[in-house]
Motif scaffolding. Structure first.
Motif, mmCIF file in Angstrom:
data_model
loop_
_atom_site.group_PDB
_atom_site.id
_atom_site.type_symbol
_atom_site.label_atom_id
_atom_site.label_comp_id
_atom_site.label_asym_id
_atom_site.label_seq_id
_atom_site.Cartn_x
_atom_site.Cartn_y
_atom_site.Cartn_z
ATOM 1 N N ILE A 14 0.832 -1.193 -0.055
ATOM 2 C CA ILE A 14 -0.047 0.038 0.014
ATOM 3 C C ILE A 14 0.904 1.278 -0.116
ATOM 4 C CG2 ILE A 14 -1.806 1.144 1.237
ATOM 5 C CD1 ILE A 14 -2.859 -1.308 2.398
ATOM 6 N N GLU A 15 0.632 2.005 -0.829
ATOM 7 C CA GLU A 15 1.472 3.146 -1.157
ATOM 8 C C GLU A 15 0.759 4.471 -0.249
ATOM 9 O OE1 GLU A 15 2.813 6.158 -4.700
ATOM 10 O OE2 GLU A 15 2.689 3.750 -5.139
ATOM 11 N N LYS A 16 -0.355 4.697 -0.298
ATOM 12 C CA LYS A 16 -0.895 5.749 0.512
ATOM 13 C C LYS A 16 -2.637 5.469 0.571
ATOM 14 C CE LYS A 16 -1.506 8.794 -3.798
ATOM 15 N NZ LYS A 16 -0.957 10.049 -4.124
ATOM 16 N N ILE A 17 -3.085 6.218 1.368
ATOM 17 C CA ILE A 17 -4.654 6.247 1.467
ATOM 18 C C ILE A 17 -4.890 7.748 1.450
ATOM 19 C CG2 ILE A 17 -6.586 5.804 2.831
ATOM 20 C CD1 ILE A 17 -5.092 3.363 3.958
ATOM 21 N N VAL A 18 -6.156 7.892 0.668
ATOM 22 C CA VAL A 18 -6.603 9.301 0.570
ATOM 23 C C VAL A 18 -7.890 9.437 0.953
ATOM 24 C CG1 VAL A 18 -6.928 11.340 -0.933
ATOM 25 C CG2 VAL A 18 -5.175 9.766 -1.506
ATOM 26 N N ILE A 19 -8.276 10.205 1.946
ATOM 27 C CA ILE A 19 -9.670 10.514 2.496
ATOM 28 C C ILE A 19 -10.102 11.791 2.051
ATOM 29 C CG2 ILE A 19 -11.032 10.339 4.461
ATOM 30 C CD1 ILE A 19 -8.675 9.209 5.910
ATOM 31 N N SER A 20 -11.296 11.847 1.357
ATOM 32 C CA SER A 20 -11.657 12.990 0.789
ATOM 33 C C SER A 20 -13.438 13.191 0.983
ATOM 34 C CB SER A 20 -11.403 13.135 -0.873
ATOM 35 O OG SER A 20 -12.047 12.142 -1.196
ATOM 36 N N VAL A 21 -13.744 14.461 1.113
ATOM 37 C CA VAL A 21 -15.131 14.853 1.269
ATOM 38 C C VAL A 21 -15.441 15.970 0.398
ATOM 39 C CG1 VAL A 21 -16.800 15.804 3.021
ATOM 40 C CG2 VAL A 21 -15.186 14.197 3.661
ATOM 41 N N GLY A 22 -16.234 15.848 -0.574
ATOM 42 C CA GLY A 22 -16.785 16.724 -1.506
ATOM 43 C C GLY A 22 -17.470 17.816 -0.807
ATOM 44 N N ALA A 23 -17.226 19.054 -0.903
ATOM 45 C CA ALA A 23 -18.169 20.139 0.050
ATOM 46 C C ALA A 23 -19.466 20.184 -0.460
ATOM 47 C CB ALA A 23 -17.328 21.532 -0.110
ATOM 48 N N GLY A 24 -19.874 20.554 -1.712
ATOM 49 C CA GLY A 24 -21.298 20.612 -2.324
ATOM 50 C C GLY A 24 -21.959 21.626 -1.713
ATOM 51 N N GLU A 25 -23.078 21.544 -1.073
ATOM 52 C CA GLU A 25 -23.849 22.411 -0.405
ATOM 53 C C GLU A 25 -22.932 22.873 0.857
ATOM 54 O OE1 GLU A 25 -26.513 24.177 -1.381
ATOM 55 O OE2 GLU A 25 -26.274 22.798 -3.245
ATOM 56 N N ASP B 157 -12.171 19.614 10.639
ATOM 57 C CA ASP B 157 -11.709 19.137 11.726
ATOM 58 C C ASP B 157 -12.093 17.626 12.054
ATOM 59 O OD1 ASP B 157 -10.817 21.837 12.387
ATOM 60 O OD2 ASP B 157 -12.506 22.481 13.244
ATOM 61 N N THR B 158 -13.159 17.331 11.829
ATOM 62 C CA THR B 158 -13.738 15.942 11.900
ATOM 63 C C THR B 158 -12.829 14.843 11.258
ATOM 64 O OG1 THR B 158 -16.010 16.499 12.187
ATOM 65 C CG2 THR B 158 -15.620 14.257 11.692
ATOM 66 N N ILE B 159 -12.461 15.299 9.833
ATOM 67 C CA ILE B 159 -11.838 14.418 9.007
ATOM 68 C C ILE B 159 -10.273 14.367 9.552
ATOM 69 C CG2 ILE B 159 -10.486 14.039 6.958
ATOM 70 C CD1 ILE B 159 -13.508 13.166 6.921
ATOM 71 N N SER B 160 -9.660 15.549 10.174
ATOM 72 C CA SER B 160 -8.407 15.425 10.798
ATOM 73 C C SER B 160 -8.354 14.566 12.062
ATOM 74 C CB SER B 160 -8.031 16.906 11.145
ATOM 75 O OG SER B 160 -7.799 17.819 10.090
ATOM 76 N N LEU B 161 -9.372 14.572 12.958
ATOM 77 C CA LEU B 161 -9.326 13.630 13.805
ATOM 78 C C LEU B 161 -9.609 12.069 13.449
ATOM 79 C CD1 LEU B 161 -9.910 14.381 16.882
ATOM 80 C CD2 LEU B 161 -12.514 13.919 16.557
ATOM 81 N N ILE B 162 -10.155 11.972 12.675
ATOM 82 C CA ILE B 162 -10.369 10.479 12.002
ATOM 83 C C ILE B 162 -9.216 10.038 11.604
ATOM 84 C CG2 ILE B 162 -11.436 9.183 10.206
ATOM 85 C CD1 ILE B 162 -13.996 10.818 10.565
ATOM 86 N N ALA B 163 -8.295 10.881 10.675
ATOM 87 C CA ALA B 163 -7.244 10.419 10.054
ATOM 88 C C ALA B 163 -5.958 10.699 11.006
ATOM 89 C CB ALA B 163 -6.808 11.443 8.732
ATOM 90 N N GLY B 164 -5.949 11.368 11.945
ATOM 91 C CA GLY B 164 -4.849 11.738 12.954
ATOM 92 C C GLY B 164 -3.873 12.506 12.208
ATOM 93 N N GLN B 165 -4.129 13.158 11.201
ATOM 94 C CA GLN B 165 -3.324 14.144 10.485
ATOM 95 C C GLN B 165 -4.010 15.309 10.027
ATOM 96 O OE1 GLN B 165 -0.619 12.134 7.686
ATOM 97 N NE2 GLN B 165 -1.059 13.400 6.193
ATOM 98 N N LYS B 166 -3.565 16.461 10.049
ATOM 99 C CA LYS B 166 -4.418 17.550 9.541
ATOM 100 C C LYS B 166 -4.785 17.313 8.172
ATOM 101 C CE LYS B 166 -4.287 22.697 9.526
ATOM 102 N NZ LYS B 166 -5.734 22.596 9.517
ATOM 103 N N VAL C 286 -12.481 18.519 1.312
ATOM 104 C CA VAL C 286 -11.619 18.395 2.245
ATOM 105 C C VAL C 286 -10.780 17.205 1.937
ATOM 106 C CG1 VAL C 286 -11.270 17.939 4.638
ATOM 107 C CG2 VAL C 286 -13.029 19.707 3.888
ATOM 108 N N MET C 287 -9.651 17.183 2.199
ATOM 109 C CA MET C 287 -9.013 16.031 1.916
ATOM 110 C C MET C 287 -7.832 15.845 2.771
ATOM 111 S SD MET C 287 -6.857 16.322 -1.741
ATOM 112 C CE MET C 287 -6.001 14.828 -1.509
ATOM 113 N N VAL C 288 -7.360 14.511 2.816
ATOM 114 C CA VAL C 288 -5.838 14.240 3.753
ATOM 115 C C VAL C 288 -5.381 13.040 2.914
ATOM 116 C CG1 VAL C 288 -7.196 13.027 5.471
ATOM 117 C CG2 VAL C 288 -4.928 13.970 5.807
#
Length: 184
Positions: free
Chosen positions: A31-42, A55-64, A87-89
């Motif tokens: 595994i090279e990397k994992i990308v977590i993303s959320v589309g903003a939309g509305e 902030d929520t995604i940062s908390l889940i991922a353990g990285q800003k 938002v992505m990490v």
């Protein structure tokens, strides 16, 4: 939390090498990397909600996590250049293995009526993508601090040459793929 990394180095690498007859250790899928993303939309219209998502995604991922901005204006979507679009990490190395371990052993078993992740998420080049409907399955998320529930896309990028190798890698790591057709 490094138990998944140790498991990969001690047993999974050898199993993959044997199954796919790989002589060169540099060619063994990983595994090279994992990308977590959320589309903003509305959500993009309200800066406070967008920051809460980051902030929520940062908390889940353990990285800003970072708020991504539009690179150019698109009139059809009412988006201007520099407008927040998501938002992505990106997680690598130890953070990646820690998140994957948490996802497999804690978060996914908490999903109601969970029967495994779809096998259709492979892209033909050994990468796997799937989406989650909400962030509340992660133990770090406090329900009272959430302004709005949102889903997320998770992309697992591997060094596998094809989907068959990637699928076997994820199965050996412990990713719960749904029963059904095999890719290959």
């Amino acid at each position: 939390m490094m138990r998944l990394k140790e498991k990969y180095n001690q047993s999974i690498k050898a199993a993959l090498s044997k199954e796919f007859n790989i002589k060169n250790p540099m060619l063994i899928p990983s595994i090279e990397k994992i990308v977590i993303s959320v589309g903003a939309g509305e959500l993009a219209k309200d800066q406070k909600v967008l920051q809460n998502v980051a902030d929520t995604i940062s908390l889940i991922a353990g990285q800003k996590a970072v708020i991504t901005k539009a690179k150019k204006s698109v009139a059809g979507f009412k988006v201007r250049e520099g407008f927040p679009v998501g938002v992505m990490v990106t997680l690598r190395n130890d953070n990646m293995f820690a998140f994957l371990d948490k996802l497999i052993s804690i978060a996914l078993p908490r999903v109601k009526d969970f029967r495994g992740l779809s096998r259709d998420g492979f892209d033909g080049r050994g990468n796997y993508s799937f989406g989650l409907d909400e962030q509340l399955m992660f133990p770090e998320v406090e329900y009272d601090k959430i302004l709005r529930t949102h889903g997320m896309n998770i992309n697992i990028v591997t060094t596998a040459q094809n989907d068959k190798e990637a699928q076997k890698l994820l199965e050996l790591i412990g990713v719960p793929l749904a029963k059904g057709k095999q890719n290959g």
